[in-house]
Write a protein that holds these residues in place. Sequence first.
Motif, short mmCIF file in Angstrom:
data_model
loop_
_atom_site.label_atom_id
_atom_site.label_comp_id
_atom_site.label_asym_id
_atom_site.label_seq_id
_atom_site.Cartn_x
_atom_site.Cartn_y
_atom_site.Cartn_z
N VAL A 1 3.37 2.18 9.59
CA VAL A 1 4.44 1.41 10.44
C VAL A 1 5.45 0.96 9.39
N PHE A 2 5.23 0.42 8.36
CA PHE A 2 6.19 -0.21 7.22
C PHE A 2 6.93 1.00 6.56
N GLY A 3 6.15 1.86 6.30
CA GLY A 3 6.81 3.14 5.54
C GLY A 3 7.92 3.88 6.34
N GLY A 4 7.76 3.83 7.45
CA GLY A 4 8.68 4.46 8.46
C GLY A 4 9.90 3.43 8.63
N PHE A 5 9.43 2.18 8.80
CA PHE A 5 10.27 1.28 8.99
C PHE A 5 11.35 1.07 7.85
N GLY B 1 16.64 1.57 5.04
CA GLY B 1 17.33 2.55 4.30
C GLY B 1 16.81 3.10 2.67
N GLU B 2 15.31 2.72 2.40
CA GLU B 2 14.91 2.59 1.34
C GLU B 2 14.30 4.11 1.22
N PRO B 3 14.05 4.83 0.13
CA PRO B 3 13.41 5.91 -0.06
C PRO B 3 11.98 5.75 -0.24
N LEU B 4 11.37 6.91 0.21
CA LEU B 4 9.66 6.88 0.15
C LEU B 4 9.44 7.37 -1.10
N ARG B 5 9.06 6.58 -1.84
CA ARG B 5 8.78 6.88 -3.56
C ARG B 5 7.16 7.68 -3.34
#
Length: 115
Positions: free
Chosen positions: A79-83, A89-93
């Motif tokens: 959930v937090f990854g999607g949020f 607006g943070e990239p998913l590293r």
Amino acid sequence: MNLALLLPPLLLVGSNIVMTWAWYGHLKQPSWPLWMAVLISWGIAFFEYCLAVPANRIGYGAYTGQQLKVMQEVITLMVFGGFSVMVLGEPLRWTYLAAMGCLIAAVVFIFLPVD
């Protein structure tokens, strides 16, 4: 289908969506005084408890306490990854994805039979 198996993960997803907003939604409102962010977050958290407590009460017995906790942690990070991507607006590293892979492995291990 056994509701004790299906309902807890669904309730945990809902509770984590609500709790993510309680903990991190205020970051989009930097002009709020800290006391306001705390009070609003606390009010939102009440509704998270209205989902998380039943999830654990209904699920306990169909799942162990340890299984429920690991399930909750993985749901939280998903959930937090999607949020973090959609709202903050943070990239998913790749490091986040690698950590998620480790947690998914934890789920596999926690659900393996012990016999």
